[in-house]
Each structure stands twice: as C-alpha cells, then as structure tokens.
Scaffold this motif. Structure first.
Motif, PDB file in Angstrom:
ATOM      1  N   ASP A 148     -33.887  59.527  13.139  1.00 22.85           N
ATOM      2  CA  ASP A 148     -34.002  60.621  14.219  1.00 22.85           C
ATOM      3  C   ASP A 148     -32.586  61.227  14.620  1.00 22.85           C
ATOM      4  OD1 ASP A 148     -36.689  59.690  14.802  1.00 22.85           O
ATOM      5  OD2 ASP A 148     -36.032  58.195  16.312  1.00 22.85           O
ATOM      6  N   PHE A 149     -32.910  62.701  14.853  1.00 25.28           N
ATOM      7  CA  PHE A 149     -32.007  63.412  15.227  1.00 25.28           C
ATOM      8  C   PHE A 149     -31.640  63.188  16.765  1.00 25.28           C
ATOM      9  CE2 PHE A 149     -33.416  65.511  11.696  1.00 25.28           C
ATOM     10  CZ  PHE A 149     -32.283  65.588  10.678  1.00 25.28           C
ATOM     11  N   VAL A 150     -30.364  63.076  16.998  1.00 25.64           N
ATOM     12  CA  VAL A 150     -29.833  62.979  18.582  1.00 25.64           C
ATOM     13  C   VAL A 150     -28.981  64.075  19.087  1.00 25.64           C
ATOM     14  CG1 VAL A 150     -30.606  60.483  18.436  1.00 25.64           C
ATOM     15  CG2 VAL A 150     -27.950  61.212  17.953  1.00 25.64           C
ATOM     16  N   ASP A 151     -29.003  64.276  20.242  1.00 27.85           N
ATOM     17  CA  ASP A 151     -28.122  64.878  21.127  1.00 27.85           C
ATOM     18  C   ASP A 151     -27.239  63.838  22.099  1.00 27.85           C
ATOM     19  OD1 ASP A 151     -27.246  66.209  23.685  1.00 27.85           O
ATOM     20  OD2 ASP A 151     -27.709  68.025  22.603  1.00 27.85           O
ATOM     21  N   PHE A 152     -25.833  63.959  22.068  1.00 25.08           N
ATOM     22  CA  PHE A 152     -25.182  62.988  22.630  1.00 25.08           C
ATOM     23  C   PHE A 152     -23.921  63.557  23.437  1.00 25.08           C
ATOM     24  CE2 PHE A 152     -23.453  62.950  18.604  1.00 25.08           C
ATOM     25  CZ  PHE A 152     -21.826  62.946  19.013  1.00 25.08           C
ATOM     26  N   SER A 153     -23.346  62.989  24.462  1.00 23.54           N
ATOM     27  CA  SER A 153     -22.496  63.421  25.177  1.00 23.54           C
ATOM     28  C   SER A 153     -21.560  62.246  25.442  1.00 23.54           C
ATOM     29  CB  SER A 153     -22.845  64.055  26.523  1.00 23.54           C
ATOM     30  OG  SER A 153     -23.730  65.118  25.984  1.00 23.54           O
ATOM     31  N   GLY A 154     -20.287  62.531  25.906  1.00 22.26           N
ATOM     32  CA  GLY A 154     -19.358  61.494  26.531  1.00 22.26           C
ATOM     33  C   GLY A 154     -17.691  61.734  26.274  1.00 22.26           C
ATOM     34  N   ARG A 155     -17.067  61.111  26.058  1.00 19.12           N
ATOM     35  CA  ARG A 155     -15.537  61.405  26.164  1.00 19.12           C
ATOM     36  C   ARG A 155     -14.923  60.545  25.375  1.00 19.12           C
ATOM     37  NH1 ARG A 155     -12.304  57.937  28.803  1.00 19.12           N
ATOM     38  NH2 ARG A 155     -13.411  56.599  30.607  1.00 19.12           N
ATOM     39  N   PHE A 156     -13.798  60.961  24.428  1.00 15.98           N
ATOM     40  CA  PHE A 156     -12.877  59.972  23.765  1.00 15.98           C
ATOM     41  C   PHE A 156     -11.996  59.235  24.436  1.00 15.98           C
ATOM     42  CE2 PHE A 156     -14.138  63.473  20.852  1.00 15.98           C
ATOM     43  CZ  PHE A 156     -14.484  62.918  19.482  1.00 15.98           C
ATOM     44  N   ILE A 157     -11.626  58.211  24.009  1.00 16.42           N
ATOM     45  CA  ILE A 157     -10.765  57.232  24.774  1.00 16.42           C
ATOM     46  C   ILE A 157      -9.483  57.707  24.422  1.00 16.42           C
ATOM     47  CG2 ILE A 157      -9.771  54.804  24.751  1.00 16.42           C
ATOM     48  CD1 ILE A 157     -12.757  53.824  24.674  1.00 16.42           C
ATOM     49  N   TYR A 158      -8.355  57.782  25.419  1.00 18.32           N
ATOM     50  CA  TYR A 158      -7.195  57.985  25.337  1.00 18.32           C
ATOM     51  C   TYR A 158      -6.411  57.220  24.376  1.00 18.32           C
ATOM     52  CZ  TYR A 158      -2.345  59.702  26.456  1.00 18.32           C
ATOM     53  OH  TYR A 158      -1.095  60.036  26.118  1.00 18.32           O
ATOM     54  N   ASP A 159      -5.456  57.678  23.586  1.00 15.83           N
ATOM     55  CA  ASP A 159      -4.482  56.566  22.698  1.00 15.83           C
ATOM     56  C   ASP A 159      -3.171  56.451  23.391  1.00 15.83           C
ATOM     57  OD1 ASP A 159      -3.207  55.502  20.721  1.00 15.83           O
ATOM     58  OD2 ASP A 159      -2.697  57.478  19.759  1.00 15.83           O
ATOM     59  N   TYR A 160      -3.186  55.252  24.016  1.00 15.03           N
ATOM     60  CA  TYR A 160      -1.927  54.956  24.814  1.00 15.03           C
ATOM     61  C   TYR A 160      -0.882  54.627  23.945  1.00 15.03           C
ATOM     62  CZ  TYR A 160      -5.035  54.995  28.963  1.00 15.03           C
ATOM     63  OH  TYR A 160      -5.760  55.178  30.119  1.00 15.03           O
ATOM     64  N   GLU A 161      -1.142  54.235  22.615  1.00 18.89           N
ATOM     65  CA  GLU A 161      -0.216  54.130  21.658  1.00 18.89           C
ATOM     66  C   GLU A 161       0.546  55.349  21.147  1.00 18.89           C
ATOM     67  OE1 GLU A 161      -1.244  51.585  18.505  1.00 18.89           O
ATOM     68  OE2 GLU A 161      -1.534  49.881  19.611  1.00 18.89           O
ATOM     69  N   ASN A 162       0.001  56.578  21.713  1.00 15.38           N
ATOM     70  CA  ASN A 162       0.597  58.047  21.424  1.00 15.38           C
ATOM     71  C   ASN A 162       0.863  58.289  19.861  1.00 15.38           C
ATOM     72  OD1 ASN A 162       1.191  60.370  22.199  1.00 15.38           O
ATOM     73  ND2 ASN A 162       3.395  59.790  22.252  1.00 15.38           N
ATOM     74  N   LYS A 163      -0.388  57.901  19.100  1.00 11.78           N
ATOM     75  CA  LYS A 163      -0.432  58.211  17.602  1.00 11.78           C
ATOM     76  C   LYS A 163      -1.287  59.232  17.254  1.00 11.78           C
ATOM     77  CE  LYS A 163       0.864  53.437  16.073  1.00 11.78           C
ATOM     78  NZ  LYS A 163       0.647  52.270  15.274  1.00 11.78           N
ATOM     79  N   ASP A 164      -2.608  59.368  17.846  1.00 14.97           N
ATOM     80  CA  ASP A 164      -3.546  60.300  17.376  1.00 14.97           C
ATOM     81  C   ASP A 164      -3.729  61.038  18.788  1.00 14.97           C
ATOM     82  OD1 ASP A 164      -3.695  59.521  14.610  1.00 14.97           O
ATOM     83  OD2 ASP A 164      -3.819  57.770  15.560  1.00 14.97           O
ATOM     84  N   TYR A 165      -3.538  60.923  19.895  1.00 17.66           N
ATOM     85  CA  TYR A 165      -3.837  61.397  21.043  1.00 17.66           C
ATOM     86  C   TYR A 165      -5.490  60.861  21.417  1.00 17.66           C
ATOM     87  CZ  TYR A 165      -5.784  64.843  24.605  1.00 17.66           C
ATOM     88  OH  TYR A 165      -6.115  65.199  25.916  1.00 17.66           O
ATOM     89  N   LEU A 166      -6.361  60.988  20.321  1.00 14.06           N
ATOM     90  CA  LEU A 166      -7.561  60.248  20.755  1.00 14.06           C
ATOM     91  C   LEU A 166      -7.623  58.714  20.064  1.00 14.06           C
ATOM     92  CD1 LEU A 166     -10.028  63.171  19.564  1.00 14.06           C
ATOM     93  CD2 LEU A 166      -9.290  62.580  21.980  1.00 14.06           C
ATOM     94  N   ASN A 167      -7.732  57.731  20.904  1.00 12.63           N
ATOM     95  CA  ASN A 167      -8.028  56.275  20.412  1.00 12.63           C
ATOM     96  C   ASN A 167      -8.324  56.064  18.889  1.00 12.63           C
ATOM     97  OD1 ASN A 167      -6.456  53.759  20.847  1.00 12.63           O
ATOM     98  ND2 ASN A 167      -8.755  53.000  21.040  1.00 12.63           N
ATOM     99  N   GLU A 168      -7.665  55.725  17.782  1.00 10.93           N
ATOM    100  CA  GLU A 168      -7.889  55.539  16.667  1.00 10.93           C
ATOM    101  C   GLU A 168      -7.770  54.111  16.078  1.00 10.93           C
ATOM    102  OE1 GLU A 168      -8.923  55.648  12.798  1.00 10.93           O
ATOM    103  OE2 GLU A 168      -6.945  55.334  13.098  1.00 10.93           O
ATOM    104  N   LEU A 169      -8.919  53.633  15.568  1.00 12.27           N
ATOM    105  CA  LEU A 169      -8.859  52.218  15.437  1.00 12.27           C
ATOM    106  C   LEU A 169      -8.475  51.683  13.839  1.00 12.27           C
ATOM    107  CD1 LEU A 169     -12.307  51.387  16.945  1.00 12.27           C
ATOM    108  CD2 LEU A 169     -10.038  51.484  18.056  1.00 12.27           C
TER     109      LEU A 169
END
Length: 202
Positions: A148-169
């Motif tokens: 199935d194709f989907v349409d989604f919304s939300g927000r990226f989690i902030y990177d508190y370690e300040n490495k990537d701006y968006l929290n990267e795992l």
C-alpha cells in the motif's frame, strides 16, 4: 487479506528513501509489452530532503581523508537545519514494505520512500505514549497491508547530541552517512492512491 494489528504502544516506521532526486515524481513500470507510469504528488521538502541526503552520502563515500569526512557530516547537519526550521513534515509519500506486530504489542511498519540507503526510524512518541486502538491513525494502520502507498505527517526528533540536527541512531559516523536512521515522531498515516497512466500511444 488485510493484516489486523493488535493494540500497540509504539509505532515504528522505517523509511527507505525512494522519491526525489531532482524533481522526478514519476516511476516507470514495465508489464510485458505494456508500460505505465505511477505519478506521485511529492512535497517539495521531501524532494529536497532526498536530494540532500543522497548528495552528502555520495560525497562522503568518495572521500578518504578522515577530517574531511567529519566536515561533510557537519555540512549535512547545517543543511538539514536550514531545511527543517521546526523539523515538521506534512503529506510525505511512501510504500509499505512490512507491517507486523510483536509480543510486546508494538506495531512495526516499514515504508519505502526512495532507492538510496536511508532509513528513518519513526516512532509515535519519544516518551512511548503509543497509538490507542480507538484512534483514527491506529484504525488506518489496521486496514493497511504490504504494497500500500501511504501519506504521512509528523516531525523529526531533535538531536540533543548536536551531531546531525535531526536525531540519528547509527553507532558510527560511517553508518550515519551511508545508511542514516533518523528518529521521527509519527502523527498521521493514511492510504495514498497515486495516479497510474498508460504510456502506450493511441
């Protein structure tokens, strides 16, 4: 048969980037001698995100100097910050490639959004609030299946370690650049019907 989901506490969505590259919103599909094109209405920010991640990945994999490698990651962080002022996205498109539940009663969804090595781990809430069974989003998930194709919304989690701006795992810098996994707070997901047209001439 539609796959039914039991009530879950957290929804994880892994996104593999498939739309993007310049402004191409069409995917050609071969079927024997016939050809058709699936047309997606892709948001500009999704296109820019795909292009940015892919271009930074290409630069990183070509570079050998370790100091320059770290600078490329810093450059990507800076560009991501410019692109996402509040880290929110709306109406991004993808395709479900996996839809499962586990003994922990969590729902796991895998969405393909482009053919480069990018994974975005999307979870309902960084505090584990979960998606209740009587919500619209959860009910939508119960009616979706692989393909199935989907349409989604939300927000990226902030990177508190300040490495990537968006929290990267990813554990390593290489993993972050080659196959990044960005954490994302999931707000909505709906079935999406792209336009399919035949490429055959009359």
């Amino acid at each position: 048969m539609k796959r039914k989901l039991i009530i879950g506490t957290i929804v994880f969505v892994v996104l593999y980037l498939i739309f993007g590259g310049d402004s191409n919103d069409e995917i050609g599909v071969d079927s024997n001698e016939k050809k058709s094109t699936i047309i997606f209405e892709i948001e500009d920010k999704q296109k820019e995100f795909v292009k940015l991640i892919d271009s930074m990945r290409t630069l990183y994999l070509k570079e050998k100097n370790e100091l320059k490698l770290t600078n490329i990651r810093k450059q990507r962080k800076s560009e991501l910050k410019k692109l996402f002022k509040n880290r929110k996205v709306s109406n991004w498109k993808g395709k479900i490639t996996s839809l499962t539940t586990g003994s922990d009663q969590k729902a796991y969804v895998e969405i393909k959004v482009h053919t480069v090595n990018l994974n975005i781990t999307v979870k309902n809430s960084m505090f584990g609030e979960g998606i209740l069974g009587n919500t619209k989003t959860y009910n939508n998930l119960t009616e979706l299946e692989i393909g199935d194709f989907v349409d989604f919304s939300g927000r990226f989690i902030y990177d508190y370690e300040n490495k990537d701006y968006l929290n990267e795992l990813s554990v390593t810098e290489y993993g972050s650049m080659d196959e990044p996994e960005f954490e994302f707070v999931f707000k909505s997901i709906n079935q999406y019907n792209p336009i399919e047209k035949s490429d055959d001439s009359d």
